[in-house]
Design an enzyme around this catalytic site. Structure first.
Site, short mmCIF file in Angstrom:
data_model
loop_
_atom_site.label_atom_id
_atom_site.label_comp_id
_atom_site.label_asym_id
_atom_site.label_seq_id
_atom_site.Cartn_x
_atom_site.Cartn_y
_atom_site.Cartn_z
N ASN A 11 26.34 71.27 58.77
CA ASN A 11 25.63 70.27 59.59
C ASN A 11 26.17 68.90 59.21
OD1 ASN A 11 23.87 68.50 60.79
ND2 ASN A 11 22.07 69.12 59.59
N TRP A 12 26.96 68.34 60.11
CA TRP A 12 27.63 67.06 59.79
C TRP A 12 26.69 65.86 59.91
CZ3 TRP A 12 33.01 67.29 62.74
CH2 TRP A 12 33.74 68.37 62.22
N LYS A 13 25.49 66.09 60.44
CA LYS A 13 24.53 64.99 60.65
C LYS A 13 25.23 63.86 61.42
CE LYS A 13 22.04 66.65 56.70
NZ LYS A 13 21.16 66.41 55.57
N HIS A 97 15.09 70.25 62.36
CA HIS A 97 15.61 69.78 61.06
C HIS A 97 14.60 68.78 60.47
CE1 HIS A 97 18.05 67.83 58.02
NE2 HIS A 97 18.81 68.90 58.06
N GLU A 99 14.93 66.05 59.07
CA GLU A 99 15.17 64.64 59.41
C GLU A 99 14.60 64.33 60.80
OE1 GLU A 99 19.37 64.80 58.59
OE2 GLU A 99 18.90 65.00 56.46
N GLU A 169 14.94 74.95 54.30
CA GLU A 169 15.49 73.73 53.70
C GLU A 169 14.36 72.94 53.05
OE1 GLU A 169 19.49 72.61 55.55
OE2 GLU A 169 17.98 71.68 56.82
N GLY A 175 20.08 66.37 50.42
CA GLY A 175 20.79 65.12 50.13
C GLY A 175 20.42 64.51 48.79
N SER A 215 21.42 70.66 49.30
CA SER A 215 22.37 70.43 48.20
C SER A 215 23.17 71.67 47.83
CB SER A 215 21.65 69.85 46.99
OG SER A 215 21.08 68.58 47.31
P1 13P Z 1 22.67 68.49 52.00
O1 13P Z 1 23.55 69.72 51.84
O2 13P Z 1 23.45 67.22 52.11
O3 13P Z 1 21.59 68.46 50.97
O4 13P Z 1 21.94 68.65 53.43
C1 13P Z 1 21.28 69.82 53.75
C2 13P Z 1 20.89 69.80 55.16
O5 13P Z 1 20.03 69.02 55.57
C3 13P Z 1 21.57 70.71 56.09
O6 13P Z 1 20.94 70.75 57.33
#
Ligand code: 13P
Length: 253
Positions: A11-13, A97, A99, A169, A175, A215
């Site tokens: 997931n590149w966000k 997600h 976020e 998650e 993150g 992470s």
């Molecule tokens: P990180 O791997 O940067 O912690 O992010 C996880 C994530 O939100 C994947 O959707």
């Protein structure tokens, strides 16, 4: 029973310009296109999905979309419809997600409508669930996950649930560089598998892939990916670097 194939998705966000994205996938193509033992996907920002997917034609690496609005076509400037997913070659689409839930206020009901919209166009939803640190510390992890699962899958048939990918998650692990321990992951994934069995039957529960996200890095991936009931990873930060992502993919085999 057929063994569930792991799905490692990046997931590149909201990262990468188009030139950066193309460079990343060219590198990925070199490093993981030959991997046959698991499914691999990249989930770039929506603007980049089609050109990235084109570069990945015939590689076995799939593309996905990070989010859609929950209705068909309409006057919603700036939004995307599930109807648009198949035409750009999307195999997966994330729903819920953390976020999106936290920053954009998406409720479980909205997430449920997104899951239904994604399923209706034949694309695989990746339904994200997970508790915050406070919820975990207050001993409410199971209650939070139960509600996210109950509302998130509400109104879906067994066949539809069988087509979903779940991503556990924990919000506190996203993150932060702080991943959940193998014990914590095994406990939650085991609980989720049981929940699926109770609500949709044993064969659906066996079929649904449950990814872990939070992470995941090259140095912890092998351990996490070989934990019981873990069927892959949803990788954020480490998926932005081809070598790291490739290493995670290989550790899962
Ligand atoms: P990180 O791997 O940067 O912690 O992010 C996880 C994530 O939100 C994947 O959707």
């Amino acid at each position: 029973m057929e063994k569930r194939r792991k799905l490692i998705a990046g997931n590149w966000k909201m990262y990468k310009t188009l030139p950066q994205a193309l460079e990343l996938v060219m590198e990925l193509k070199r490093l993981v296109a030959m991997v046959r033992g698991c499914d691999v996907a990249v989930i770039p920002p929506a603007l980049l999905v089609e050109p990235v997917g084109r570069k990945l034609t015939d590689t076995g690496i799939a593309v996905g979309v990070q989010n859609i609005h929950d209705v068909g076509f309409g006057a919603f400037t700036g939004e995307l419809s599930a109807e648009m997913l198949p035409g750009v070659g999307a195999t997966y689409c994330i729903a819920g997600h953390s976020e999106r839930r936290k920053i954009f206020g998406e409720s479980d009901e909205v997430v449920n409508r997104k899951v239904k919209a994604i399923l209706s166009v034949g694309v695989t939803p990746i339904l994200c669930i997970g508790e915050t640190l406070q919820e975990r510390e207050e001993g409410r992890t199971t209650a939070v996950l139960r509600k996210q699962m109950e509302v998130g899958t509400s109104g879906l048939s067994e066949e539809q649930v069988g087509r979903i990918v779940l991503a556990y998650e924990p919000v506190w692990a996203i993150g932060t560089g702080r991943n959940a321990t193998v014990e914590q992951v095994a406990e939650v994934h085991g609980w989720l598998r049981e929940w699926l069995g109770d609500h949709f039957g044993g064969s659906v529960a066996e079929q649904v892939r449950i990814q872990y996200g939070g992470s995941v890095k090259p140095d912890n991936a092998a351990q996490l990916m070989h934990t019981k009931n873990v069927d892959g990873a949803l990788v954020g930060g480490a998926s932005l670097d081809a070598a790291s992502f490739a290493q995670i993919v290989k550790s899962s085999l």
